[in-house]
Enzyme design. Structure first.
Site, PDB file in Angstrom:
ATOM      1  CB  THR A  75      -0.960  -0.007   1.210  1.00  0.00           C
ATOM      2  OG1 THR A  75      -1.893  -1.084   1.049  1.00  0.00           O
ATOM      3  CG2 THR A  75      -1.716   1.303   1.319  1.00  0.00           C
ATOM      4  CG  ASN A 154      -6.444  -7.740  -5.552  1.00  0.00           C
ATOM      5  OD1 ASN A 154      -6.476  -7.041  -6.562  1.00  0.00           O
ATOM      6  ND2 ASN A 154      -7.229  -7.502  -4.516  1.00  0.00           N
ATOM      7  CB  SER A 202       3.416  -6.681   0.011  1.00  0.00           C
ATOM      8  OG  SER A 202       3.144  -6.727   1.387  1.00  0.00           O
ATOM      9  CB  CYS A 328      -7.991  -4.295   1.367  1.00  0.00           C
ATOM     10  SG  CYS A 328      -6.287  -4.858   1.460  1.00  0.00           S
TER      11      CYS A 328
END
Length: 395
Positions: A75, A154, A202, A328
């Site tokens: 992010t 994703n 990430s 999320c």
């Protein structure tokens, strides 16, 4: 009484840190706790450790180690890429191109930039969630400064034509950023071959620790600091370095790339087995995303006449961890923006299920999962007046 199973199939949300990763990190919490910015030998050892970790990650992308900047995760990397580019290149232009299926770290940042006077073009995707290259070309303007397209989605797993997008960006002198949070460690990525100028990744998506990631920034880009303070990360990202996290990330990267072929081959077998069985054994189900141009571990299927949330709860009762989309946005009652973008109506988008496998999963588990999906979907449909009406009309 049969012991309750635990089957984790939400690796797109997060992954367990490998034991080797945790072992590599532990000394840097206790014995080797020095601040890399300090001048004495004890702390300078950690500065050298970070340099080695940076080289490990750079090798995985075929880039230079001084092009890797550590962040707190995907992010932050996405925010940095968009906001810093906008600020640095605003005199050249205020137009940015992205897609309608990006992660919210991109979409919400783009919306923020719109409030600062930037114009954002949100590209459509086809029914498989793939960017239309002709539409991308048509969207380019003289004042376009950035194209940001995720490497792989994703939610539905579709892999974008990144190489072709990179060529288009380079030919038009436009910076190209890709959010590779889901793809990094799952598919080979060469930033030079793909003409990628910035890339986000990430640690916790590839069996590394949470709270650590990186942004690759090609040499020559005028990007400024996103976090201000000290001179860490070559004065581009202030804050004392997360040494344990960096060590854990590098170890996870080392393992992920050493095992990629064997691991993803096994994931593809499980992925395709689940897709084939569910589509052939559960009526009124459809696969979301491209059938073959998708992440090795991603299954996303929509079931008509059911609510995805009910399916998830009942799978959880059977010991199966799954998702209806991005972790999320799991608290949102709205259907997935990705599924709406590929053309699904609201009622079908609400009945979606995402399974993402990992290397600890087995084929025996896949049989258990498919069996429960079949049973639960039928139970939910038996309670649905919509399904009852549909079946009456189609007798």
């Amino acid at each position: 009484m049969e012991e309750k199973r635990f089957i984790y199939l939400d690796h797109a949300a997060t992954t367990p840190a490998r034991e080797e990763v945790v072992e590599a990190m532990l000394p840097y919490f206790t014995k080797e706790f020095g601040n890399p910015s300090s001048v004495y030998t004890f702390s300078q050892k950690n500065k050298a450790v970070i340099t080695g970790c940076r080289e490990t990650i750079a090798n995985s992308l075929n880039c230079k180690s001084n092009e890797i900047y550590f962040t707190a995760g995907g992010t932050e990397s996405d925010n940095w890429a968009l906001k810093a580019t906008a600020k640095a290149y605003a005199t050249k232009g205020k137009h940015i191109i992205t897609t309608k299926i990006e992660h919210h770290a991109i979409l919400h940042t783009a919306k923020e930039l719109e409030g600062d006077g930037f114009e954002i073009t949100y590209l459509d995707v086809d029914e498989n969630g793939i960017v239309k290259l002709e539409q991308l070309k048509e969207a380019i303007r003289p004042d376009t400064i950035l194209i940001s397209v995720m490497f792989a989605n994703n939610e539905i797993g579709s892999i974008q034509p990144i190489k072709e997008i990179g060529v288009i960006a380079k030919e038009n002198g436009i910076i190209f950023h890709t959010d590779a949070v889901q793809a990094y460690g799952q598919v080979p990525i060469d930033v030079d071959e793909y003409n990628i100028d910035m890339l986000s990744a990430s640690g916790h998506k590839l069996n590394g620790p949470k709270g650590i990631g990186f942004l690759y920034i090609r040499t020559g880009l005028k990007l400024r600091s996103f976090v201000h303070g000290g001179a860490q990360e070559r004065s581009r990202r202030a804050g004392t370095e997360n040494v344990p996290g960096i060590v854990g990330l590098a170890k996870a990267v080392e393992i992920a790339f050493a095992t990629m072929k064997e691991r993803t081959d096994a994931e593809i077998v499980m992925r395709d087995y689940v897709i084939d069985r569910v589509l052939s054994e559960v009526p009124y189900a459809r696969l979301n995303g491209h059938r073959t141009k998708r992440l090795p571990n991603n299954v996303n299927i929509s079931f008509q006449f059911i609510e995805g949330e009910s399916l998830l709860i009942m799978l959880d009762m059977a010991g199966i961890c799954a998702s209806s989309g991005s972790a999320c946005t799991s608290g949102s009652l709205d259907p997935s923006h990705v599924l709406l973008a590929i053309g699904l109506p609201h009622e079908i988008a609400h009945g979606s299920l995402r399974l993402t496998v990992g290397d600890e999963n087995t084929m025996e588990e896949m049989d258990y999962v498919v069996g429960h999906i079949k049973e639960i979907v039928q139970r939910l449909r038996d309670m649905s007046p919509l399904y009852e009406d549909f079946m009456k009309k189609n007798k």
